[in-house]
Design a protein around this motif. Structure first.
Motif, PDB file in Angstrom:
ATOM      1  N   SER A  26     -58.908 -23.448  18.942  1.00  0.00           N
ATOM      2  CA  SER A  26     -58.644 -24.883  19.051  1.00  0.00           C
ATOM      3  C   SER A  26     -57.975 -25.212  20.370  1.00  0.00           C
ATOM      4  N   ARG A  27     -58.377 -26.326  20.935  1.00  0.00           N
ATOM      5  CA  ARG A  27     -57.758 -26.790  22.168  1.00  0.00           C
ATOM      6  C   ARG A  27     -56.486 -27.546  21.814  1.00  0.00           C
ATOM      7  N   ARG A  28     -55.381 -27.135  22.408  1.00  0.00           N
ATOM      8  CA  ARG A  28     -54.140 -27.821  22.110  1.00  0.00           C
ATOM      9  C   ARG A  28     -53.380 -28.116  23.399  1.00  0.00           C
ATOM     10  N   THR A  29     -52.613 -29.174  23.381  1.00  0.00           N
ATOM     11  CA  THR A  29     -51.808 -29.551  24.532  1.00  0.00           C
ATOM     12  C   THR A  29     -50.442 -28.907  24.423  1.00  0.00           C
ATOM     13  N   GLU A  30     -50.034 -28.220  25.479  1.00  0.00           N
ATOM     14  CA  GLU A  30     -48.730 -27.575  25.475  1.00  0.00           C
ATOM     15  C   GLU A  30     -47.633 -28.608  25.704  1.00  0.00           C
ATOM     16  N   GLU A  31     -46.567 -28.510  24.933  1.00  0.00           N
ATOM     17  CA  GLU A  31     -45.431 -29.390  25.132  1.00  0.00           C
ATOM     18  C   GLU A  31     -44.611 -28.923  26.329  1.00  0.00           C
ATOM     19  N   SER A  32     -43.912 -29.870  26.938  1.00  0.00           N
ATOM     20  CA  SER A  32     -43.034 -29.529  28.050  1.00  0.00           C
ATOM     21  C   SER A  32     -42.000 -28.521  27.579  1.00  0.00           C
ATOM     22  N   ASP A  33     -41.924 -27.373  28.251  1.00  0.00           N
ATOM     23  CA  ASP A  33     -41.064 -26.295  27.783  1.00  0.00           C
ATOM     24  C   ASP A  33     -40.359 -25.638  28.963  1.00  0.00           C
ATOM     25  N   LEU A  34     -39.059 -25.925  29.099  1.00  0.00           N
ATOM     26  CA  LEU A  34     -38.288 -25.348  30.197  1.00  0.00           C
ATOM     27  C   LEU A  34     -37.958 -23.885  29.931  1.00  0.00           C
ATOM     28  N   ASN A  35     -38.108 -23.427  28.688  1.00  0.00           N
ATOM     29  CA  ASN A  35     -37.810 -22.042  28.360  1.00  0.00           C
ATOM     30  C   ASN A  35     -39.051 -21.155  28.416  1.00  0.00           C
ATOM     31  N   ARG A  36     -40.143 -21.699  28.884  1.00  0.00           N
ATOM     32  CA  ARG A  36     -41.344 -20.900  28.995  1.00  0.00           C
ATOM     33  C   ARG A  36     -41.119 -19.770  29.997  1.00  0.00           C
ATOM     34  N   VAL A  37     -41.802 -18.685  29.791  1.00  0.00           N
ATOM     35  CA  VAL A  37     -41.680 -17.542  30.700  1.00  0.00           C
ATOM     36  C   VAL A  37     -42.730 -17.659  31.799  1.00  0.00           C
ATOM     37  N   ARG A  38     -42.278 -17.533  33.022  1.00  0.00           N
ATOM     38  CA  ARG A  38     -43.179 -17.516  34.165  1.00  0.00           C
ATOM     39  C   ARG A  38     -43.179 -16.119  34.760  1.00  0.00           C
ATOM     40  N   VAL A  39     -44.362 -15.638  35.108  1.00  0.00           N
ATOM     41  CA  VAL A  39     -44.515 -14.278  35.617  1.00  0.00           C
ATOM     42  C   VAL A  39     -44.959 -14.322  37.075  1.00  0.00           C
ATOM     43  N   PHE A  40     -44.285 -13.556  37.909  1.00  0.00           N
ATOM     44  CA  PHE A  40     -44.607 -13.477  39.336  1.00  0.00           C
ATOM     45  C   PHE A  40     -44.909 -12.026  39.708  1.00  0.00           C
ATOM     46  N   ARG A  41     -45.845 -11.870  40.618  1.00  0.00           N
ATOM     47  CA  ARG A  41     -46.205 -10.554  41.112  1.00  0.00           C
ATOM     48  C   ARG A  41     -46.197 -10.561  42.638  1.00  0.00           C
ATOM     49  N   THR A  42     -45.947  -9.402  43.208  1.00  0.00           N
ATOM     50  CA  THR A  42     -45.916  -9.276  44.660  1.00  0.00           C
ATOM     51  C   THR A  42     -47.252  -8.739  45.162  1.00  0.00           C
ATOM     52  N   TYR A  43     -47.837  -9.448  46.116  1.00  0.00           N
ATOM     53  CA  TYR A  43     -49.063  -9.008  46.773  1.00  0.00           C
ATOM     54  C   TYR A  43     -48.862  -9.067  48.285  1.00  0.00           C
ATOM     55  N   ARG A  44     -49.559  -8.199  48.974  1.00  0.00           N
ATOM     56  CA  ARG A  44     -49.560  -8.267  50.424  1.00  0.00           C
ATOM     57  C   ARG A  44     -50.573  -9.328  50.845  1.00  0.00           C
ATOM     58  N   TRP A  45     -50.157 -10.203  51.777  1.00  0.00           N
ATOM     59  CA  TRP A  45     -50.923 -11.418  52.083  1.00  0.00           C
ATOM     60  C   TRP A  45     -50.855 -11.696  53.576  1.00  0.00           C
ATOM     61  N   ASN A  46     -51.920 -12.268  54.113  1.00  0.00           N
ATOM     62  CA  ASN A  46     -51.958 -12.577  55.551  1.00  0.00           C
ATOM     63  C   ASN A  46     -51.349 -13.934  55.885  1.00  0.00           C
ATOM     64  N   ARG A  47     -50.691 -14.546  54.901  1.00  0.00           N
ATOM     65  CA  ARG A  47     -50.012 -15.835  55.093  1.00  0.00           C
ATOM     66  C   ARG A  47     -50.969 -16.939  55.532  1.00  0.00           C
ATOM     67  N   GLY A  48     -52.211 -16.834  55.100  1.00  0.00           N
ATOM     68  CA  GLY A  48     -53.189 -17.876  55.408  1.00  0.00           C
ATOM     69  C   GLY A  48     -53.871 -17.720  56.742  1.00  0.00           C
ATOM     70  N   ASN A  49     -53.540 -16.674  57.478  1.00  0.00           N
ATOM     71  CA  ASN A  49     -54.168 -16.429  58.774  1.00  0.00           C
ATOM     72  C   ASN A  49     -55.369 -15.510  58.568  1.00  0.00           C
ATOM     73  N   ASP A  50     -56.543 -16.089  58.409  1.00  0.00           N
ATOM     74  CA  ASP A  50     -57.739 -15.319  58.093  1.00  0.00           C
ATOM     75  C   ASP A  50     -58.179 -14.412  59.237  1.00  0.00           C
ATOM     76  N   TYR A  51     -57.656 -14.656  60.422  1.00  0.00           N
ATOM     77  CA  TYR A  51     -58.081 -13.868  61.584  1.00  0.00           C
ATOM     78  C   TYR A  51     -57.088 -12.754  61.914  1.00  0.00           C
ATOM     79  N   SER A  52     -56.140 -12.522  61.009  1.00  0.00           N
ATOM     80  CA  SER A  52     -55.132 -11.490  61.238  1.00  0.00           C
ATOM     81  C   SER A  52     -55.246 -10.394  60.187  1.00  0.00           C
ATOM     82  N   ASP A  53     -55.089  -9.154  60.626  1.00  0.00           N
ATOM     83  CA  ASP A  53     -55.102  -8.025  59.707  1.00  0.00           C
ATOM     84  C   ASP A  53     -53.699  -7.717  59.175  1.00  0.00           C
ATOM     85  N   PHE A  54     -52.698  -8.403  59.710  1.00  0.00           N
ATOM     86  CA  PHE A  54     -51.326  -8.149  59.288  1.00  0.00           C
ATOM     87  C   PHE A  54     -51.048  -8.846  57.959  1.00  0.00           C
TER      88      PHE A  54
END
Length: 264
Positions: free
Chosen positions: A113-141
């Motif tokens: 069933s499709r349900r709308t999530e209520e506003s929840d400040l106690n929700r868990v947010r998950v973050f992960r670390t990735y190596r990224w070129n910071r938006g510079n597509d022409y850089s290998d760094f």
């Protein structure tokens, strides 16, 4: 004729305002009441943290009053909850991505069933670390950066947030000041500028590469070329938007499910 001329001039004024607006990224700081941090060396830390999005660092207060600063290079992943509410956010921003992170999508037998999530400040947010070129597509760094996980894998939808201050010219009879062309988020209501939150979406590959979804629909369909028609039909049938975070997460999960079925 006079009414038409006024409407036309007013429209031209608004278009001029929009086209000449300038944006500048400013510091975005978020505070969380609790966190679990998995360090790159395998250790785990827990406690309240402050997240500096522009610097990709976590700051944790210690019992002796000192502050420990952890950069992305020292962190493998972390989960946070108890976020301080930000008035610049709409209530939909506080959706819970728990279902999406677990691979569910509309039409999945385990998500009937499709349900709308209520506003929840106690929700868990998950973050992960990735190596990224910071938006510079022409850089290998590439350097370590934090990305929020919104969907499941093997191709995973990620998000980075930023705080943008936009400057709008005040000149002209139909400019920013004359007609109250104000901040749509309710903050910074003063002539010439307003502040808004900006989401940038990315797709993590199974090998850990990060692909920018600058045009989410076009770029996502390009990644899933073999499933593009099915994804468009799925989004249309379920009234899902490629630019709404939670809905895009379900689209990515569905795309992954199609790839898995085809691989059997």
């Amino acid at each position: 004729m006079t009414t038409y001329r006024f409407a036309f001039t007013f429209l031209v004024g608004l278009l001029a305002v929009a086209s000449t607006a300038r944006a500048q990224q400013t510091a975005l700081t978020q505070q969380f009441a609790g966190s679990t941090i998995l360090l790159a060396n395998g250790d785990t830390l827990r406690g309240p943290v402050t997240l500096r999005r522009d610097q990709d660092v976590l700051m944790m207060a210690q019992p002796d009053g000192t502050i420990t600063t952890l950069s992305a290079v020292a962190i493998n992943s972390f989960a946070v909850k108890g976020e301080n509410r930000d008035s610049r956010r709409g209530t939909s921003y506080y959706d819970n991505f728990y279902d999406a992170r677990n691979g569910y999508y509309y039409g999945n037998p385990m998500y009937s069933s499709r349900r709308t999530e209520e506003s929840d400040l106690n929700r868990v947010r998950v973050f992960r670390t990735y190596r990224w070129n910071r938006g510079n597509d022409y850089s290998d760094f590439k350097s370590p950066a934090f990305f929020e996980q919104l969907s499941n894998g093997p191709r995973m939808l990620l998000r980075r947030e930023s705080l943008m201050q936009r400057t709008v010219p005040t000149s002209g009879p139909y400019g920013y000041g004359g007609y109250g062309y104000g901040n749509p988020y309710g903050a910074g209501r003063y002539a010439g500028t307003y502040t808004e939150m900006k989401d940038d979406f990315f797709l993590a590959s199974p090998t850990g590469d990060v692909i920018a979804l600058r045009s989410p629909k076009k770029d996502l369909l390009n990644v899933f070329r073999g499933q593009a028609k099915q994804l468009e039909q799925y989004a249309k049938q379920n009234q899902l938007s490629f630019t709404v975070a939670r809905e895009l997460a379900f689209i990515v999960n569905y795309a992954n499910s199609l790839v898995k079925e085809e691989a059997k």
